[in-house]
Design an enzyme around this catalytic site. Structure first.
Site, mmCIF file in Angstrom:
data_model
loop_
_atom_site.group_PDB
_atom_site.id
_atom_site.type_symbol
_atom_site.label_atom_id
_atom_site.label_comp_id
_atom_site.label_asym_id
_atom_site.label_seq_id
_atom_site.Cartn_x
_atom_site.Cartn_y
_atom_site.Cartn_z
ATOM 1 N N SER A 92 37.689 38.115 36.393
ATOM 2 C CA SER A 92 37.872 38.455 37.800
ATOM 3 C C SER A 92 39.082 37.725 38.353
ATOM 4 O O SER A 92 39.525 36.714 37.797
ATOM 5 C CB SER A 92 36.629 38.061 38.607
ATOM 6 O OG SER A 92 36.606 36.665 38.867
ATOM 7 N N ASP A 93 39.630 38.213 39.440
ATOM 8 C CA ASP A 93 40.561 37.383 40.190
ATOM 9 C C ASP A 93 39.733 36.386 41.002
ATOM 10 O O ASP A 93 38.498 36.462 41.036
ATOM 11 C CB ASP A 93 41.459 38.236 41.082
ATOM 12 C CG ASP A 93 42.806 37.571 41.361
ATOM 13 O OD1 ASP A 93 42.883 36.337 41.247
ATOM 14 O OD2 ASP A 93 43.769 38.271 41.687
ATOM 15 N N PHE A 94 40.389 35.454 41.640
ATOM 16 C CA PHE A 94 39.728 34.331 42.307
ATOM 17 C C PHE A 94 38.711 34.832 43.336
ATOM 18 O O PHE A 94 39.079 35.393 44.361
ATOM 19 C CB PHE A 94 40.795 33.471 42.993
ATOM 20 C CG PHE A 94 40.450 32.021 43.126
ATOM 21 C CD1 PHE A 94 40.994 31.081 42.258
ATOM 22 C CD2 PHE A 94 39.599 31.584 44.114
ATOM 23 C CE1 PHE A 94 40.699 29.736 42.383
ATOM 24 C CE2 PHE A 94 39.299 30.246 44.254
ATOM 25 C CZ PHE A 94 39.850 29.310 43.396
ATOM 26 N N GLY A 147 36.907 37.352 43.178
ATOM 27 C CA GLY A 147 36.995 38.796 43.334
ATOM 28 C C GLY A 147 35.647 39.491 43.308
ATOM 29 O O GLY A 147 35.473 40.532 43.949
#
Length: 317
Positions: free
Chosen positions: A234-236, A238
């Site tokens: 995931s992104d931060f 996300g």
């Protein structure tokens, strides 16, 4: 898990050591020295039940100690040999500091100068973008991920993060499938073809489906059509943001959607740590699916040689 050493989003937890010792954390973002990464790795492989080595990542995006021009400037050179060499130097320096994973290359095509992250990508040309993506993957990863002077690349942000309406970051992306495939996907595909080990999901949605919940992106295109066999991070936070996106009522249901989409790793959001066991116990997520997704992460750690020598990136000499 984002360490105390580098904060790039919501404040990082102060309980990193406790997470490591309990076996609840297998990957750390933002540690910058071989001494500290070695200390954490020792906790993971000598004092936990499963003794699975930790993977250390960082945003090494245009150099580590040697700082190169921002990526939009580098792309203007059209010099693939120099770009590959830039990534190679970055890998040499980062790996000496205990880092085995970089969140790069950023392959987002952008045609709206209002978007605030244009400088991190390679511009508006898919042809140029795909050649740069492949060159950077080769530079970071070399020909053997088990070589301790190479680091694993992560193509981001999948997909079409550079095409938000009005250039507003995180905003919705509304594209025809033809435009998505002809203009925005080629650089990501080139990185996958070059053997990139990991992919990061994008914050945006496409046609009202957030990337972190998109089975079309992560399962149909990335894995089935392109044959990607690494893992997706995931992104931060996300996964958490699926709640404000409006597709999940709470964080537990956000976790279910992310697992179903194929997001293997939860970066900093703590959703999987808090809710995945419950989701399996209630039958909302099959145990088999969790096993498959864990195996995809472990396969990458094996490819890096971390099970053969968990301290290979942490030489203090």
């Amino acid at each position: 898990f984002a360490s105390r050493g580098m904060v790039t989003g919501p404040r990082s937890s102060e309980k990193m050591d406790d997470y490591i010792k309990s076996g609840a954390c297998g990957n750390v973002f933002g540690i910058k020295t071989a001494a500290e990464t070695r200390r954490i790795q020792q906790m993971a492989v000598e004092h936990t039940r499963l003794r699975i080595p930790v993977l250390f990542g960082m945003d090494v995006i245009h150099g580590y100690k040697t700082i190169f021009p921002v990526n939009i400037g580098v792309s203007a050179s059209w010099d693939m040999a120099a770009i590959e060499r830039m990534a190679r130097i970055s890998a040499l320096e980062a790996s000496a500091a205990g880092i085995a994973w970089t969140y790069s290359p950023m392959c987002d095509i952008s045609r709206d100068p209002r978007w605030g992250r244009v400088s991190e990508g390679s511009g508006e040309d898919p042809y140029l973008g795909e050649h740069i993506a492949a060159a950077m993957v080769r530079g970071y990863q070399g020909t053997d991920l088990a070589d301790p002077t190479t680091i694993m690349a992560c193509v981001k942000h999948f997909a079409a993060y550079g095409a938000p309406e009005a250039g507003r970051d995180y905003n919705t992306v509304d594209l025809t499938d033809r435009t998505l495939r002809e203009t925005y996907l080629p650089p990501y595909k080139a990185a996958v073809d070059a053997g990139v080990g990991t992919v990061m999901a994008a914050f945006n949605d496409i046609d009202a489906v957030p990337a972190h919940a998109s089975q079309y992106l992560m399962q149909q295109i990335l894995r089935k059509e392109w044959g990607f066999n690494g893992f997706v991070v995931s992104d931060f936070t996300g996964i958490n943001e699926l709640v404000p996106h409006g597709v999940a009522a709470d964080s537990s249901l956000a976790g279910q959607l992310a697992i179903e989409a194929g997001i293997n790793m939860d970066l900093q959001g703590d959703v999987y740590h808090r809710f995945l066991k419950w989701l399996v116990e209630t039958g909302m997520v099959p145990q088999k699916q969790v096993d498959i997704m864990c195996a995809e992460v472990l396969r990458v750690k094996f490819a890096l040689g971390l099970f053969d020598d968990p301290y290979k990136y942490h030489d203090l000499q």
